[in-house]
Design a protein around this motif. Structure first.
Motif, PDB file in Angstrom:
ATOM      1  N   ASP B 149     103.673  61.149   5.078  1.00  0.00           N
ATOM      2  CA  ASP B 149     103.582  60.743   6.490  1.00  0.00           C
ATOM      3  C   ASP B 149     102.148  60.502   6.933  1.00  0.00           C
ATOM      4  N   ILE B 150     101.235  61.297   6.416  1.00  0.00           N
ATOM      5  CA  ILE B 150      99.855  61.235   6.907  1.00  0.00           C
ATOM      6  C   ILE B 150      99.020  60.195   6.173  1.00  0.00           C
ATOM      7  N   GLY B 151      99.583  59.589   5.115  1.00  0.00           N
ATOM      8  CA  GLY B 151      98.829  58.483   4.542  1.00  0.00           C
ATOM      9  C   GLY B 151      98.823  58.334   3.031  1.00  0.00           C
ATOM     10  N   ALA B 152      99.423  59.294   2.297  1.00  0.00           N
ATOM     11  CA  ALA B 152      99.457  59.131   0.846  1.00  0.00           C
ATOM     12  C   ALA B 152     100.354  57.952   0.482  1.00  0.00           C
ATOM     13  N   ASP B 153      99.884  57.120  -0.447  1.00  0.00           N
ATOM     14  CA  ASP B 153     100.705  55.995  -0.891  1.00  0.00           C
ATOM     15  C   ASP B 153     101.792  56.469  -1.836  1.00  0.00           C
ATOM     16  N   PHE B 154     101.487  57.532  -2.566  1.00  0.00           N
ATOM     17  CA  PHE B 154     102.442  58.161  -3.471  1.00  0.00           C
ATOM     18  C   PHE B 154     102.340  59.662  -3.248  1.00  0.00           C
ATOM     19  N   ALA B 155     103.463  60.352  -3.180  1.00  0.00           N
ATOM     20  CA  ALA B 155     103.410  61.811  -3.052  1.00  0.00           C
ATOM     21  C   ALA B 155     104.562  62.391  -3.854  1.00  0.00           C
ATOM     22  N   PHE B 156     104.248  63.367  -4.695  1.00  0.00           N
ATOM     23  CA  PHE B 156     105.255  63.910  -5.611  1.00  0.00           C
ATOM     24  C   PHE B 156     105.294  65.426  -5.549  1.00  0.00           C
ATOM     25  N   ASN B 157     106.506  65.942  -5.762  1.00  0.00           N
ATOM     26  CA  ASN B 157     106.667  67.365  -6.026  1.00  0.00           C
ATOM     27  C   ASN B 157     106.473  67.542  -7.532  1.00  0.00           C
ATOM     28  N   ILE B 158     105.443  68.261  -7.910  1.00  0.00           N
ATOM     29  CA  ILE B 158     105.102  68.423  -9.331  1.00  0.00           C
ATOM     30  C   ILE B 158     106.291  68.934 -10.144  1.00  0.00           C
ATOM     31  N   ASN B 159     107.113  69.788  -9.491  1.00  0.00           N
ATOM     32  CA  ASN B 159     108.249  70.362 -10.218  1.00  0.00           C
ATOM     33  C   ASN B 159     109.435  69.405 -10.347  1.00  0.00           C
ATOM     34  N   LYS B 160     109.303  68.233  -9.768  1.00  0.00           N
ATOM     35  CA  LYS B 160     110.427  67.290  -9.829  1.00  0.00           C
ATOM     36  C   LYS B 160     109.978  65.926 -10.354  1.00  0.00           C
ATOM     37  N   LEU B 161     109.191  65.980 -11.408  1.00  0.00           N
ATOM     38  CA  LEU B 161     108.675  64.720 -11.961  1.00  0.00           C
ATOM     39  C   LEU B 161     109.512  64.221 -13.141  1.00  0.00           C
ATOM     40  N   ASP B 162     110.640  64.880 -13.396  1.00  0.00           N
ATOM     41  CA  ASP B 162     111.535  64.442 -14.483  1.00  0.00           C
ATOM     42  C   ASP B 162     110.824  64.369 -15.824  1.00  0.00           C
ATOM     43  N   GLY B 163     110.128  65.427 -16.148  1.00  0.00           N
ATOM     44  CA  GLY B 163     109.508  65.478 -17.468  1.00  0.00           C
ATOM     45  C   GLY B 163     108.166  64.803 -17.558  1.00  0.00           C
ATOM     46  N   CYS B 164     107.866  64.011 -16.555  1.00  0.00           N
ATOM     47  CA  CYS B 164     106.552  63.352 -16.531  1.00  0.00           C
ATOM     48  C   CYS B 164     105.517  64.356 -16.031  1.00  0.00           C
ATOM     49  N   THR B 165     104.328  64.345 -16.585  1.00  0.00           N
ATOM     50  CA  THR B 165     103.266  65.222 -16.078  1.00  0.00           C
ATOM     51  C   THR B 165     102.515  64.497 -14.959  1.00  0.00           C
ATOM     52  N   PRO B 166     101.830  65.257 -14.088  1.00  0.00           N
ATOM     53  CA  PRO B 166     101.025  64.611 -13.045  1.00  0.00           C
ATOM     54  C   PRO B 166     100.005  63.637 -13.629  1.00  0.00           C
ATOM     55  N   CYS B 167      99.345  64.036 -14.729  1.00  0.00           N
ATOM     56  CA  CYS B 167      98.315  63.134 -15.265  1.00  0.00           C
ATOM     57  C   CYS B 167      98.940  61.841 -15.762  1.00  0.00           C
ATOM     58  N   ASN B 168     100.129  61.910 -16.341  1.00  0.00           N
ATOM     59  CA  ASN B 168     100.809  60.681 -16.758  1.00  0.00           C
ATOM     60  C   ASN B 168     101.121  59.797 -15.560  1.00  0.00           C
ATOM     61  N   LYS B 169     101.569  60.442 -14.501  1.00  0.00           N
ATOM     62  CA  LYS B 169     101.894  59.709 -13.279  1.00  0.00           C
ATOM     63  C   LYS B 169     100.674  58.937 -12.783  1.00  0.00           C
ATOM     64  N   VAL B 170      99.528  59.612 -12.783  1.00  0.00           N
ATOM     65  CA  VAL B 170      98.299  58.975 -12.309  1.00  0.00           C
ATOM     66  C   VAL B 170      97.911  57.811 -13.224  1.00  0.00           C
ATOM     67  N   MET B 171      98.014  58.025 -14.521  1.00  0.00           N
ATOM     68  CA  MET B 171      97.646  56.960 -15.459  1.00  0.00           C
ATOM     69  C   MET B 171      98.595  55.772 -15.329  1.00  0.00           C
ATOM     70  N   GLU B 172      99.863  56.068 -15.071  1.00  0.00           N
ATOM     71  CA  GLU B 172     100.852  54.999 -14.915  1.00  0.00           C
ATOM     72  C   GLU B 172     100.542  54.165 -13.661  1.00  0.00           C
ATOM     73  N   ILE B 173     100.308  54.837 -12.546  1.00  0.00           N
ATOM     74  CA  ILE B 173     100.053  54.117 -11.292  1.00  0.00           C
ATOM     75  C   ILE B 173      98.751  53.321 -11.369  1.00  0.00           C
TER      76      ILE B 173
END
Ligand SMILES: [Zn+2]
Ligand SMILES: [Zn+2]
Ligand SMILES: [Zn+2]
Ligand SMILES: [Zn+2]
Lengths: 290, 290, 290, 290
Positions: B149-173
């Motif tokens: 709501d406050i401005g993040a273009d992407f926001a994730f719950n780390i525990n609900k990334l479906d096996g993806c790690t946060p660092c992978n998510k960042v590299m993917e985006i």
């Protein structure tokens, strides 16, 4: 559009849409090797010292090209090229304010003299970079209006200030604090610099981009009390400038289309150049789109 | 509200609305004299080592106060104080990213771990400072939502990334480029830093604000190839931080009200502190407004 | 010595003495174009991924070469090449401290862990750049002695500190203020970083150059209170590094000859490599001079 | 010497030797709070707007004082005060070059116009900070000689250049590259600035410290092609300037005694002031030592 990629070209292939830097740096002189391509000792300027881009095909070295395929995510096919052509003047403003000038922290007050393509680039970039107030000056009403449309919080026709000087206007709006960054993009230094001198904040900077092949009388002592700086800059190459701007456009955060105020087809090119010297427009484009 | 100004006070008078820095720097030690009040050798923290602000009246030195009268131009009388209370956590983010961390140029990718008051401040400031993409992580759904709501273009719950790690998510985006700035505002370094290490862009920086009184295993060689930095920071005093934020709010460019997710009246203060440890909220305010 | 210059070569001619960067950056990737050749995406390392310099002739691109003809003003013909070979390790120290690390102001305290070629470069550069105190640590007596000879104000064998830890030594010498810059050039991060963490001045920086392919446990909260930084760096290309060092040598202000502690003729090259792993020497040279 | 310390004074006690900043910053205005005491809005200058130091006793706030007891390690008792008095002009040069001006990397070429106390400070600091070449200009032979004695590699009387202009001299010595840093400490901007404009290296900076209450005609376009800067600065407070200089003197790395060319006893004070306007001396001291 890339029509044919040389056999050594690694990053591009036929069909790629590209924006091209017009500063053809050599990559071998000491400036280039030190990371300052805009100060290349053997530079060629496309359209000036080298063959220009008002042609159907141009052959350019891979190292001046940046892919803009992604712009198609936010713009139509034909708009992609129009927007792509704006990266260069906006890149000059980016280089002056953020690279050579060192940028500013969120909340700064930015003043821009001159609302041509580079000045408009300075306004729109300052807006998305967190300026709290942007004040623009020009001498032509049409440009004042475009400045306001593209993001200036205040925009004035210098000739219609009712006896108030630009520097007084800046001091009034900033309640006596002055401007943190002032951009000279009017090419009228002898008139604008004396105003800027008198409206600088502490640690304020003047970014000098304009061209005025004359002498400007300066009261340098005004720099001393506020620890102020005057910073010259030119160019748009290197420093991640093109890819940063492309990323901002692709992310939908930088909207340059408002800068385009006239479009001329390829065959009316001389007319466009004539219009350009009237200085009423933002950016005039030579384009297939009408 | 200033109730009474001491006789030596120059800038404030009865009735002025003020926001107060909670870092009570001495102004005489070498750090303070060198312009680093947040590293004051004799610092007192309001509410910790000194008497706190959960009181009807507080006596504070003029030099920790900033006028927020102007906020009344954009907010109602009572909202002014609520917003004023948010300047402090947002100031900590401002200090970390823009002052100690050196900021970023428009178009950068910013990643924020932890969407509490300081993390939300980091997100909202990065948004107005020209980040092309802001990616936020938290472990609680409510906070992930506020981040968005406050401005993040992407926001994730780390525990609900479906096996993806946060660092992978960042590299993917970022398509393999990595993040230019990563902010640790989660206080969970042993978990977040290893992710950050693996998703840094060239010249990338980690701004470390969080608190985790444990040891974090680091692979420092990952810093070498990208010329990366880890930068620690704390505090919100000095460097023009408070006045910059106040100017942004007054100019209508920084909207902190979305950060407030709960309000408690003065008499329910213990309840508020309890809610705070559930870490579901953005900023919890003790306020007269309901 | 340049034996033959290609027909496109602009700056060099047969007979020029040159020093050659060993980082063969591509000049076309985004890092290179942004002024960061040490982070080139397609880099080749001379002697590692590309053919090396232990050969009679090497073919290198003009853009990796720097003229050292001027060194003959202060050194004999044959010494010129010996000194020339030292520019590379000293350049790595220059890059770490002054380019990526941002340098220091005159009067700073510099601590260097590891007195091999790069560490010795860090010591000698810090000396000429105005450090008020340079403290060096190594584990081998010979190197401790070279460190002192080349400019360290204090140099210690870590294993002979009589129960005192390195960090205590630093705090004692700086009277509790700590080190402004600490350079890890020992490749022993798990041992040195914990010492550095405990002896940082306010705004202190750790320049991490060493290689240690292991995990280092860090107490990141120590970075927070002092607004400290850890900065990784590698390489010696770009940023005017080579020409700056060459200018300093030519001006007689940088005396690198003390770094050379052994010389091996070309035919005993394997012996030299063996000696290098004993880590008793400063810089071991393969040279015609004996 | 501290004769009596107020009851709130924390750091000083009777008998401490101190050097005192002559810029009496308020510590409460926005400049002071932002870390810029030299731009204090309510500043008082000792000896100008406030009572001066040509008196037996002065009462000064603790926050303007720095202990110089340590200087006794390298100087005799009475010399300590003479050297102590030089910290202020050297501090102005330090502030201009290293704080406001951003300093330079080892190997830079520094040019100084004006070899009075501040100019000599600029020369001696540049020397210990790693300049590869220092070129000094003045109009009085005695000062040219002092400049050379204190560390200038080249020092010229502008009026005795045999038809050569200062800018040509700089270009000749730097083989056409130009000066990285040029310091105006002559107070003769209309004459010196045009020379500086024509001898700037790429990314070159002019540090403007001098005072000349006149207008200087500038060709600002010369700033554009080299991305050059003009930077104003004044003062010596804050930023760790005094303690850095004191540390350098104590470490035996900064030798200011050569700057002192005349000494006058307290009773001949008017004579000293008269001599000062002849501009033949380095620093004239009012001292008990003869
Ligand atoms: Zn070039
Ligand atoms: Zn303090
Ligand atoms: Zn590359
Ligand atoms: Zn003040």
């Amino acid at each position: 559009i890339v029509e044919k990629a040389g056999s050594n070209v690694r990053e591009f292939k036929k069909g790629d849409k590209v924006a091209v830097e017009s500063i053809m740096w050599c990559g071998r002189c000491q400036s280039c090797r030190s990371g300052f391509p805009n100060q290349c000792k053997h530079v060629e300027l496309m359209g000036l010292s080298a063959d220009g881009a008002f042609a159907e095909y141009v052959m350019v070295n891979e190292r001046y090209c940046w892919k803009i395929n992604d712009l198609a995510e936010v713009y139509t096919e034909e708009d992609v090229f129009d927007i792509g052509a704006l990266i260069e003047p906006v890149g000059c403003a980016y280089n002056g304010i953020f690279i050579v000038g060192g940028g500013f922290n969120p909340g700064a007050t930015v003043v821009v003299y001159g609302a041509g393509p580079i000045g408009l680039g300075a306004i729109t970039l300052s807006k998305i970079a967190g300026a709290s107030r942007i004040i623009a000056f020009d001498v032509i009403d049409e440009r004042v209006k475009i400045a306001r449309d593209i993001g200036a919080d205040f925009a004035f026709n210098i000739n219609k200030l009712d006896g108030c000087t630009p520097c007084n206007k800046v001091m009034e709006i900033t309640r006596g604090w002055g401007a943190d960054i002032q951009v000279e993009a009017a090419g009228a230094a002898p008139k604008t610099i004396p105003e800027m001198e008198r409206s600088m904040a502490i640690n304020g900077k003047i970014i000098y981009l304009g061209r005025a092949a004359t002498s400007t009388p300066m009261h340098l002592d005004t720099l001393v009390s506020g620890a102020n700086k005057i910073i010259g800059a030119r160019g748009h190459s290197g420093h991640g400038i093109f890819p940063s701007i492309i990323r901002l456009i692709t992310a939908g955060k930088l909207h340059l289309e408002k800068m385009i105020t006239s479009r001329y087809p390829f065959e009316n090119i001389m007319e466009a150049i004539k219009a350009s010297s009237a200085r009423k427009d933002g950016k005039i484009l030579i384009t297939n789109k009408m």
